[in-house]
Design an enzyme around this catalytic site. Structure first.
Site: not given
Length: 468
Positions: A106, A137, A171-172
């Site tokens: 993500d 990222d 995660e973000e």
């Protein structure tokens, strides 16, 4: 779990083996970059309010890439209403170690797409860099794992070394279901060494092993001064508007030199390395003439001391402003906490500060948000030894031990659920990657070195068992 002992610093044929792998990587790299570009084209945002369909497509694309590495068990899993995560694995033969490779598929929102030099979801190569949201990222982390397995996956299978790849999908957005996920799939994810590919290197040309991470607490603070909006000409003067009062409250969070002024926060030891101020100013994009905040080494201010930022303010937009006193305003406040700090204690300290410094008796309300633990690596471990050796051979220079000002709170969960595992925090970013920002990018030369280093690390784990 398997008994892991350090690999020798070098092997008789090591230099030749490295060059063989490097040559094979040169052949694989074009397709790896094309696969990365395909991932970047998928706007896989896990935040509330965004279409979830691209997130599902992203998980499917990652699963397909991992199937192509030869891993026999590849599936998409989730818990509750969490985002799709990919688990791919080949179990170890009895007594042999397992390496878990982590990344996330993500990405962050783009902000204003018009502020980008190119479409954030249409990757563009410029010189040695690949631009696009997620290019660094952390879709590059995903592709580092895929590429390393393309390089040495067959060798690992022949030797019986276990490999698990875990690619998270939220995660973000704060990894809201991370802990229940790893508990639900703990048998699939259990490993001797966990490689978290979600950090950054020291500089282009110099690798880093991240040995400390700041934690995070955030909250929303609301200031109210009036029951309702009133005419600024008729009532302004004796009564201050809420936005002015909020500004005064925010100003109390730092002292006159810019250090965080909240009492009760922990400072860890200063790092052994520092960076030139000019490098920091360049990499952070600090405007000429703007003084830096705080005192002491820059690395301490970045890694081992608290840092506090105001991320957003809700008040009347300028275009809608009329001659009225704003009755209420709120701000989101983010506090990065030093290694050794308990998040709950930091939240309590920040909340107390805001309530105690209410300006002019204004009503102050605090709504707690996210909390994440900091991370501090222990003494030198066998896995760290393997990583340093792999970095040195891939880059041709020794790795630097660094901290990271950002937070990866789930590492604490990994260590609690898998207490016998050794965790390595590595990454694909460099100081100019601008992760989370406008014009995020990946240095393709550094990406190749990351892939080679991970392949060497995995290969050395196999050699290690041959000598056990």
């Amino acid at each position: 779990m398997a008994d892991i002992t350090p690999a020798p610093a070098s092997h008789p044929t090591d230099a030749a083996e490295v060059e063989v792998l490097r040559a094979r990587l040169d052949e694989l790299l074009p397709s790896a970059i094309e696969d990365l570009e395909s991932l970047v084209r998928i706007p896989s945002l896990a935040f509330a309010g965004y279409d979830r369909a691209p997130l599902e497509r992203s998980a499917e694309a990652v699963a397909e890439l991992l199937r192509g590495t030869g891993l026999p068990d590849v599936r998409i899993e989730r818990v509750a209403d969490g985002a799709p995560a990919v688990i791919a694995r080949r179990p170890a033969r009895d007594g042999l170690p397992t390496v878990l490779l982590y990344a996330h598929h993500d990405v962050q929102p783009t902000g204003d797409p018009a502020a980008w030099s190119s479409d954030p979801f249409e990757p563009e190569r410029r010189g040695e860099r690949l631009y696009g949201r997620g290019s660094a990222d952390d879709k590059a982390g995903v592709m580092a794992h895929v590429t390393a397995l393309r390089l040495v996956g067959e060798e690992l299978a022949e030797r019986g070394i276990g490999v698990t790849v875990f690619v998270e999908g939220e995660e973000e957005a704060g990894s809201p279901t991370f802990r229940p996920f790893i508990e639900a799939f703990s048998e699939d994810l259990r490993a001797d060494v966990i490689v978290v590919a979600d950090s950054a290197n020291w500089a282009v040309g110099t690798p880093a092993l991240t040995t400390s991470l700041r934690g995070l607490v955030d909250l929303t603070v609301t200031v109210r001064s009036l029951r309702h909006a009133v005419h600024s000409g008729l009532f302004g003067g004796p009564a201050l508007d809420a936005l002015t009062l909020l500004s005064r409250l925010i100003a109390t969070l730092h002292d006159e030199v810019g250090s965080v002024a909240v009492q009760g926060l922990v400072h860890a030891e200063d790092p052994a390395v520092d960076m030139p101020e000019a490098d920091y100013r360049r990499d952070a994009g600090v405007l000429d003439g703007v003084r830096l905040a705080g005192t002491g080494p820059l690395t301490a201010r970045l890694w081992t001391r608290p840092a506090l930022s105001v991320l957003g303010i809700d008040a009347t937009p300028v275009r809608d402003a009329s001659n009225t006193l704003v009755p209420a305003a709120r701000a989101k406040v983010s506090l990065r906490i030093a290694p050794g700090q308990e998040p709950a204690a930091a939240m309590e300290a920040l909340t107390a500060h805001l309530l105690e410094h209410a300006p002019f008796g204004a009503e102050v309300e605090v709504t707690e948000g996210e909390q994440g633990r900091p991370y501090l690596a222990g003494d030198e471990t066998p896995a760290m030894h393997l990583a340093r050796s792999a970095f040195a051979r891939s880059w041709g220079t020794e790795a630097v031990d660094t901290g990271l000002g950002g937070s990866i709170p789930f590492i604490a969960d990994l260590l609690e659920v898998f207490p016998h595992a050794e965790v390595l925090v590595t990454g694909v970013e460099d100081p100019d990657s601008r992760a989370h920002g406008i014009d995020e990018s990946l240095h393709l030369g550094e990406f190749a070195k990351v892939c080679l280093a991970e392949a060497l690390l995995l290969r050395d784990a196999a050699e290690l068992e041959d000598e056990a």
